[in-house]
Design an enzyme around this catalytic site. Structure first.
Site, PDB file in Angstrom:
ATOM      1  N   TYR A   1      -9.128   5.724   7.179  1.00  0.00           N
ATOM      2  CA  TYR A   1      -9.269   6.151   8.575  1.00  0.00           C
ATOM      3  C   TYR A   1     -10.266   7.308   8.576  1.00  0.00           C
ATOM      4  O   TYR A   1      -9.968   8.374   8.050  1.00  0.00           O
ATOM      5  CB  TYR A   1      -7.932   6.624   9.138  1.00  0.00           C
ATOM      6  CG  TYR A   1      -6.908   5.531   9.381  1.00  0.00           C
ATOM      7  CD1 TYR A   1      -6.183   4.973   8.329  1.00  0.00           C
ATOM      8  CD2 TYR A   1      -6.640   5.081  10.674  1.00  0.00           C
ATOM      9  CE1 TYR A   1      -5.234   3.989   8.561  1.00  0.00           C
ATOM     10  CE2 TYR A   1      -5.680   4.093  10.918  1.00  0.00           C
ATOM     11  CZ  TYR A   1      -4.984   3.548   9.853  1.00  0.00           C
ATOM     12  OH  TYR A   1      -4.050   2.576  10.088  1.00  0.00           O
TER      13      TYR A   1
ATOM     14  N   HIS B   1       0.849  -1.188   0.000  1.00  0.00           N
ATOM     15  CA  HIS B   1       0.000   0.000   0.000  1.00  0.00           C
ATOM     16  C   HIS B   1       0.884   1.236   0.000  1.00  0.00           C
ATOM     17  O   HIS B   1       1.731   1.405   0.872  1.00  0.00           O
ATOM     18  CB  HIS B   1      -0.918   0.023   1.226  1.00  0.00           C
ATOM     19  CG  HIS B   1      -2.061  -0.944   1.132  1.00  0.00           C
ATOM     20  ND1 HIS B   1      -3.253  -0.768   1.777  1.00  0.00           N
ATOM     21  CD2 HIS B   1      -2.191  -2.105   0.447  1.00  0.00           C
ATOM     22  CE1 HIS B   1      -4.077  -1.757   1.489  1.00  0.00           C
ATOM     23  NE2 HIS B   1      -3.449  -2.598   0.686  1.00  0.00           N
TER      24      HIS B   1
ATOM     25  N   PRO C   1      -4.207   0.875  18.578  1.00  0.00           N
ATOM     26  CA  PRO C   1      -3.959   0.348  17.234  1.00  0.00           C
ATOM     27  C   PRO C   1      -4.042   1.379  16.099  1.00  0.00           C
ATOM     28  O   PRO C   1      -3.724   1.051  14.951  1.00  0.00           O
ATOM     29  CB  PRO C   1      -5.055  -0.712  17.066  1.00  0.00           C
ATOM     30  CG  PRO C   1      -6.128  -0.315  18.013  1.00  0.00           C
ATOM     31  CD  PRO C   1      -5.457   0.365  19.172  1.00  0.00           C
TER      32      PRO C   1
ATOM     33  N   TYR D   1       4.096   6.645   9.750  1.00  0.00           N
ATOM     34  CA  TYR D   1       3.279   5.466   9.442  1.00  0.00           C
ATOM     35  C   TYR D   1       4.115   4.381   8.767  1.00  0.00           C
ATOM     36  O   TYR D   1       3.988   3.198   9.073  1.00  0.00           O
ATOM     37  CB  TYR D   1       2.093   5.867   8.570  1.00  0.00           C
ATOM     38  CG  TYR D   1       0.978   4.845   8.527  1.00  0.00           C
ATOM     39  CD1 TYR D   1      -0.131   4.955   9.353  1.00  0.00           C
ATOM     40  CD2 TYR D   1       1.030   3.760   7.635  1.00  0.00           C
ATOM     41  CE1 TYR D   1      -1.159   4.024   9.318  1.00  0.00           C
ATOM     42  CE2 TYR D   1       0.016   2.818   7.598  1.00  0.00           C
ATOM     43  CZ  TYR D   1      -1.073   2.955   8.447  1.00  0.00           C
ATOM     44  OH  TYR D   1      -2.080   2.011   8.406  1.00  0.00           O
TER      45      TYR D   1
ATOM     46  N   LYS E   1       1.234   0.397  14.894  1.00  0.00           N
ATOM     47  CA  LYS E   1       2.634   0.309  15.289  1.00  0.00           C
ATOM     48  C   LYS E   1       2.989  -0.924  16.138  1.00  0.00           C
ATOM     49  O   LYS E   1       4.170  -1.266  16.273  1.00  0.00           O
ATOM     50  CB  LYS E   1       3.017   1.557  16.102  1.00  0.00           C
ATOM     51  CG  LYS E   1       3.237   2.786  15.235  1.00  0.00           C
ATOM     52  CD  LYS E   1       4.627   2.768  14.626  1.00  0.00           C
ATOM     53  CE  LYS E   1       4.771   3.712  13.468  1.00  0.00           C
ATOM     54  NZ  LYS E   1       4.441   3.118  12.156  1.00  0.00           N
TER      55      LYS E   1
HETATM   56  C1  PHB Z   1      -5.986  -4.043  10.634  1.00  0.00           C
HETATM   57  O1  PHB Z   1      -6.076  -4.300   9.426  1.00  0.00           O
HETATM   58  O2  PHB Z   1      -6.328  -4.854  11.502  1.00  0.00           O
HETATM   59  C2  PHB Z   1      -5.474  -2.721  11.076  1.00  0.00           C
HETATM   60  C3  PHB Z   1      -4.914  -1.864  10.145  1.00  0.00           C
HETATM   61  C4  PHB Z   1      -4.458  -0.621  10.546  1.00  0.00           C
HETATM   62  C5  PHB Z   1      -4.561  -0.245  11.875  1.00  0.00           C
HETATM   63  C6  PHB Z   1      -5.096  -1.101  12.815  1.00  0.00           C
HETATM   64  C7  PHB Z   1      -5.554  -2.358  12.406  1.00  0.00           C
HETATM   65  O3  PHB Z   1      -4.147   0.993  12.252  1.00  0.00           O
END
Ligand code: PHB
Length: 397
Positions: free
Chosen positions: A206, A77, A298, A390, A302
């Site tokens: 997000y 990605h 989450p 990130y 990280k």
């Molecule tokens: C996930 O795909 O579980 C996931 C992806 C990004 C995050 C947290 C969880 O920031």
């Protein structure tokens, strides 16, 4: 009771990403280890956890002889979308920092790691119980445990690596008064689902909305992972599939008409959110790595990546230690690892506070958050910071 005795150089408590990777990296330096784990192999390989790997984590997996499928099964990605005010705003990682992340679930990483360690003849003990870490203040620590067949084993060693996560025993083997625990809790959790559906978008979304945060992620072309901010005491059983989809759709809805592709929800659960750091990360011959030493919310993806960075530093430290026999080399691990840990704590906290709605927040707070999101997405400097953090800081930090 008969007690079986055995010896190794490094007793590793926990066969998660940190413990397994550490044992692999140590083996490459000719250092012996035994990994003890209370869960069974199939439980570890079947538990759905994180999904995003930093470039540095992928480099570690593919560059150190781990038989990984990240390049064939994972997806690169080159950005994420921040969605607010009903519109998407892409953060282009490739453009801002020339780096990427990989969507490759943690349980797939674990399958790769276990297969590699088994291939290399590692001593992995799954399904053990009553794990006790002892004597870490001296030079002959040990880890005692009971095997599946009931045999009690005393594993004597030079060093214990505590890689057993936030609920593990290692952290508690520090004598009282030898460490400080730094905490922050958040007044919300994440309601997470797995659904049988095609992806709704090519990259992670997000979303910030007045109703709260939501994250649209993916697992495979036919399985999607999504989360929405909820009360941490929310009971998943109170939510029908229809109610979950309505809430998710409401959070992503906007003038552009975007909507999620729905499907059967086959797993759900509420994840608590907290930030935690133990300092120092070491007491005597016990060194903590990964979630045993720190937890991040989450939102910044990280957790797994920090664990992988910790064990790279730890493997180098232990290589120096066994090479020189100098106890002082062990002092370098914690401060080096903690520099990245606190940066990641800041980033995870920042992403969390920018994107979630505080249940006790005001109209001022909501508008201030929009201002912040607008600054980040419309400024090259703001977007570059997000992209840099990130995709992950270099290992040489
Ligand atoms: C996930 O795909 O579980 C996931 C992806 C990004 C995050 C947290 C969880 O920031």
């Amino acid at each position: 009771m008969h007690i079986h005795e055995t010896r190794t150089q490094v007793a590793i408590v926990g066969a998660g990403p940190a413990g397994l990777t550490l044992s692999h990296l140590l083996a490459a330096q000719g250092i012996d280890s035994v990994v003890v784990e209370i869960r069974e192999r199939h439980e570890i390989e079947g538990t759905i956890r994180a999904g995003i790997l930093e470039q540095g984590t992928v480099d570690l997996l593919s560059g150190s002889g781990i038989d990984t499928r990240v390049h064939t099964e994972g997806a690169r990605h080159d950005g994420i979308e921040l969605r607010f005010d009903g519109r998407g705003h892409r953060i282009d990682f490739a453009r801002h920092v020339g780096r990427s992340v990989w969507l490759y679930p943690q349980h797939e990483v674990l399958k790769d790691l276990i297969a590699t360690r088994v291939r290399d003849g590692a001593d992995l003990r799954f399904g053990v119980s009553d794990v006790v870490v002892d004597g870490v203040g001296g030079t002959e620590p040990e880890v005692a445990f009971t095997d599946r067949d009931g045999t009690r084993t005393r594993l004597r060693c030079d060093v214990v690596a505590g890689c057993d996560g936030s609920a593990g025993v290692s952290r508690n083997a520090f004598p009282d008064g030898t460490a400080q625990d730094h905490f922050r809790t958040y007044p919300f959790g994440w309601f997470g689902i797995l659904a049988e559906a095609p992806p709704s978008a090519p990259e992670l979304i997000y979303t910030h909305s007045e109703r709260g945060f939501a994250l649209i992620s993916s697992r495979t072309p036919t399985v999607q992972r999504m989360y929405f901010q909820c009360d941490p005491r929310e009971d998943p059983a109170d939510w029908s599939d229809a109610r979950i989809w309505d809430e998710l759709q409401a959070r992503v809805a906007g003038e552009d008409g975007f909507s999620l592709k729905e499907g059967r929800i086959f797993q759900r659960g509420v994840i608590p959110m907290r930030s935690y750091v133990r300092t120092p990360m070491r007491h005597g011959r016990l060194l903590l790595a990964g979630d045993a030493a720190h937890t991040v919310p989450p939102t910044g993806a990280k957790g797994l990546n920090l664990a992988m960075a910790d064990v790279q530093v730890l493997a180098r430290t232990l290589t120096d230690f066994f090479g020189s026999g100098d106890e002082g080399t062990l002092d370098t691990y914690g401060p080096t690892a903690l520099r990245r840990v606190w940066r990641a704590q800041h980033f995870s906290y920042w992403m969390t506070s920018m994107l979630h709605t505080d249940p006790a927040g005001s109209d001022f707070d909501l508008n201030r958050q929009r201002g912040e999101l607008d600054s980040v997405t419309s400024s090259a400097a703001g977007s570059t910071y997000l992209a840099e953090a990130y995709t992950g800081w270099p290992l040489s930090l």
